[in-house]
Scaffold this motif. Structure first.
Motif, PDB file in Angstrom:
ATOM      1  N   ALA A 166      50.206 108.328 -41.244  1.00 18.08           N
ATOM      2  CA  ALA A 166      49.203 109.377 -41.359  1.00 18.08           C
ATOM      3  C   ALA A 166      48.640 109.474 -42.779  1.00 18.08           C
ATOM      4  N   VAL A 167      49.522 109.451 -43.772  1.00 16.50           N
ATOM      5  CA  VAL A 167      49.074 109.543 -45.165  1.00 16.50           C
ATOM      6  C   VAL A 167      48.206 108.342 -45.531  1.00 16.50           C
ATOM      7  N   THR A 168      48.635 107.163 -45.104  1.00  9.01           N
ATOM      8  CA  THR A 168      47.856 105.953 -45.362  1.00  9.01           C
ATOM      9  C   THR A 168      46.473 106.055 -44.741  1.00  9.01           C
ATOM     10  N   SER A 169      46.421 106.508 -43.499  1.00 15.15           N
ATOM     11  CA  SER A 169      45.149 106.628 -42.791  1.00 15.15           C
ATOM     12  C   SER A 169      44.214 107.608 -43.489  1.00 15.15           C
ATOM     13  N   VAL A 170      44.725 108.764 -43.834  1.00 12.84           N
ATOM     14  CA  VAL A 170      43.901 109.804 -44.451  1.00 12.84           C
ATOM     15  C   VAL A 170      43.417 109.380 -45.833  1.00 12.84           C
ATOM     16  N   SER A 188      42.473 119.263 -43.604  1.00 11.93           N
ATOM     17  CA  SER A 188      42.391 120.531 -42.861  1.00 11.93           C
ATOM     18  C   SER A 188      42.495 120.288 -41.359  1.00 11.93           C
ATOM     19  N   GLY A 189      43.153 119.215 -40.994  1.00  7.54           N
ATOM     20  CA  GLY A 189      43.335 118.891 -39.587  1.00  7.54           C
ATOM     21  C   GLY A 189      42.134 118.244 -38.925  1.00  7.54           C
ATOM     22  N   ILE A 190      41.090 117.933 -39.714  1.00  8.89           N
ATOM     23  CA  ILE A 190      39.859 117.347 -39.170  1.00  8.89           C
ATOM     24  C   ILE A 190      39.834 115.853 -39.492  1.00  8.89           C
ATOM     25  N   PRO A 191      39.564 115.000 -38.512  1.00 11.38           N
ATOM     26  CA  PRO A 191      39.521 113.557 -38.771  1.00 11.38           C
ATOM     27  C   PRO A 191      38.479 113.207 -39.833  1.00 11.38           C
ATOM     28  N   VAL A 192      38.822 112.251 -40.678  1.00 10.84           N
ATOM     29  CA  VAL A 192      37.908 111.791 -41.735  1.00 10.84           C
ATOM     30  C   VAL A 192      36.974 110.735 -41.138  1.00 10.84           C
ATOM     31  N   GLN A 193      35.682 111.015 -41.134  1.00  4.30           N
ATOM     32  CA  GLN A 193      34.705 110.106 -40.548  1.00  4.30           C
ATOM     33  C   GLN A 193      33.745 109.585 -41.607  1.00  4.30           C
ATOM     34  N   GLY A 194      32.930 108.613 -41.229  1.00  4.70           N
ATOM     35  CA  GLY A 194      31.963 108.047 -42.157  1.00  4.70           C
ATOM     36  C   GLY A 194      32.449 106.800 -42.869  1.00  4.70           C
ATOM     37  N   MET A 195      33.488 106.150 -42.320  1.00  3.42           N
ATOM     38  CA  MET A 195      34.005 104.915 -42.935  1.00  3.42           C
ATOM     39  C   MET A 195      33.050 103.756 -42.701  1.00  3.42           C
ATOM     40  N   ARG A 200      41.124 100.478 -36.372  1.00  2.00           N
ATOM     41  CA  ARG A 200      40.934 100.525 -34.919  1.00  2.00           C
ATOM     42  C   ARG A 200      40.316 101.849 -34.488  1.00  2.00           C
ATOM     43  N   LEU A 201      40.762 102.948 -35.091  1.00  3.77           N
ATOM     44  CA  LEU A 201      40.261 104.276 -34.725  1.00  3.77           C
ATOM     45  C   LEU A 201      38.934 104.607 -35.385  1.00  3.77           C
ATOM     46  N   ALA A 202      38.627 103.896 -36.498  1.00  6.88           N
ATOM     47  CA  ALA A 202      37.392 104.131 -37.276  1.00  6.88           C
ATOM     48  C   ALA A 202      37.345 105.527 -37.875  1.00  6.88           C
ATOM     49  N   THR A 203      38.492 106.190 -37.971  1.00  6.47           N
ATOM     50  CA  THR A 203      38.603 107.496 -38.615  1.00  6.47           C
ATOM     51  C   THR A 203      39.965 107.608 -39.286  1.00  6.47           C
ATOM     52  N   GLY A 204      40.040 108.524 -40.257  1.00 10.73           N
ATOM     53  CA  GLY A 204      41.325 108.822 -40.873  1.00 10.73           C
ATOM     54  C   GLY A 204      41.977 109.987 -40.149  1.00 10.73           C
ATOM     55  N   GLU A 205      43.134 109.761 -39.556  1.00 11.89           N
ATOM     56  CA  GLU A 205      43.787 110.760 -38.706  1.00 11.89           C
ATOM     57  C   GLU A 205      45.093 111.237 -39.323  1.00 11.89           C
ATOM     58  N   ALA A 206      45.252 112.560 -39.396  1.00 15.01           N
ATOM     59  CA  ALA A 206      46.508 113.124 -39.898  1.00 15.01           C
ATOM     60  C   ALA A 206      47.568 113.222 -38.817  1.00 15.01           C
TER      61      ALA A 206
END
Length: 345
Positions: free
Chosen positions: A91-95, A165-172, A257-263
């Motif tokens: 999770a930390v890596t993704s975010v 804040s629990g919101i996926p990080v988009q715009g990658m 794969r997800l194209a977003t950063g997920e916590a």
């Protein structure tokens, strides 16, 4: 002796010989081949799509992330410890990687490659830092691996939620996902190639390097390893750093794969990675385990999850099934060890 009595005697002799062969196969191979065969037969009967080449490639791709994390978990288990923070490391890596890519792309819109590179290094740094903290706590301060990694799991998860804040990080950058997430080479997904390379590297580490021998020695008997001139603290620190490094790579691949950063990704990864290791023959007491068994264990879990998806089994029941398989594997391993002891004596 009558012919009927001879027939019964032959049957009993044949049954005894068959049981002896099965016992020796079980002791030599473990429970995994039997579980794999049962899963293949069961799910192929439940779905005609299960044994198709397309689905099996899909299983291999889906299993690649768990395989990589399980390789790291195997290092921790062989050393006599455990890492319950692998899910949080994902999770930390993704975010962190996603946030770094988005920020870099906003600052340098024309330098997509550099933005991806910055995000990858940021994610690697964050994930490896968690492993370093685990390693310091366990090796330097003597904290129990279970408690240390459990605490880091909470810290990392809270940090990931705080940053997003629990919101996926988009715009990658789309190129990141197109290559590492959805890219193929000769019809085979890129994650499978990456996983194969990491499997080979971990195999070489454990079987052909001094550090690999030290990890086995420390997990087998830490006092004896110290008397043999091995520095357990240094070995344990390196082990947990390597575990997190492998998990971080899996986190980057999942993010692509997800194209977003997920916590919230990786919540089930601690259970699944431990299950893959135990099913694959890694001892929870340390000092024992092989790369091939762990890889097959991870693939088996991927097969089970894929088969249950094709059979439309509820996702919550799938978690129950994985936990039940873990318990079964632990019991079977204890039975196998007892049988092996009886056969030796």
């Amino acid at each position: 002796m009558t012919s009927i009595e001879l027939t019964h005697l032959d049957r009993r002799t044949t049954a005894t010989a068959a049981r002896e062969v099965m016992k020796r196969l079980f002791v030599g191979l473990g429970v995994l081949p039997f579980l794999m065969l049962a899963a293949m037969i069961t799910f192929s009967l439940m779905s005609d799509n299960f044994l198709t080449s397309r689905n099996l490639i899909n299983v291999a791709r889906q299993s690649s992330y768990l395989t990589i994390v399980s390789l790291g978990q195997m290092l921790a288990l062989i050393s006599g410890g455990i890492d319950l923070s692998v899910g949080t490391t994902l999770a930390v890596t993704s975010v962190v990687s996603a946030m770094a890519m988005v920020a870099s792309l906003a600052a340098m819109p024309d330098m997509v490659g550099l933005a991806i590179l910055i995000g990858v290094f940021a994610g690697l740094a964050a994930g490896v830092a968690m492993g370093a903290i685990n390693g310091l706590g366990i090796s330097l301060f003597g904290v129990n691996p279970f408690m240390m990694t459990l605490g880091m799991s909470s810290v990392g998860f809270g940090l990931a939620l705080y940053l997003t804040s629990g919101i996926p990080v988009q715009g990658m950058p789309e190129a990141f996902g197109a290559i590492l997430g959805f890219g193929t080479l000769f019809g085979v997904p890129v994650p499978i190639y990456a996983t194969a390379v990491l499997i080979a590297l971990v195999y070489l580490l454990l079987n052909w390097t001094r550090l690999g021998r030290y990890i086995y020695a420390v997990g087998g008997n830490i006092k004896a390893s110290r008397l043999s001139g091995i520095e357990p603290k240094r070995t344990l620190f390196k082990t947990y750093v390597l575990c997190s490094a492998l998990t971080t790579i899996a986190g980057l691949m999942l993010t692509a794969r997800l194209a977003t950063g997920e916590a919230n990704i990786g919540g089930s990864m601690p259970l699944e990675s431990i299950a893959a290791c135990v099913i694959g023959g890694v001892s929870l007491s340390g000092g024992s385990g092989r790369v091939g068994g762990v890889v097959l264990g991870a693939v088996f879990i991927g097969l089970v999850q894929n088969g249950m998806n094709l059979a439309h089994v509820d996702s919550y029941l799938q978690i129950v099934a994985i936990g039940a398989i873990l318990i079964l594997a632990v019991i079977a391993d204890r039975v196998r060890l007892r049988l092996a002891s009886e056969m030796t004596n």
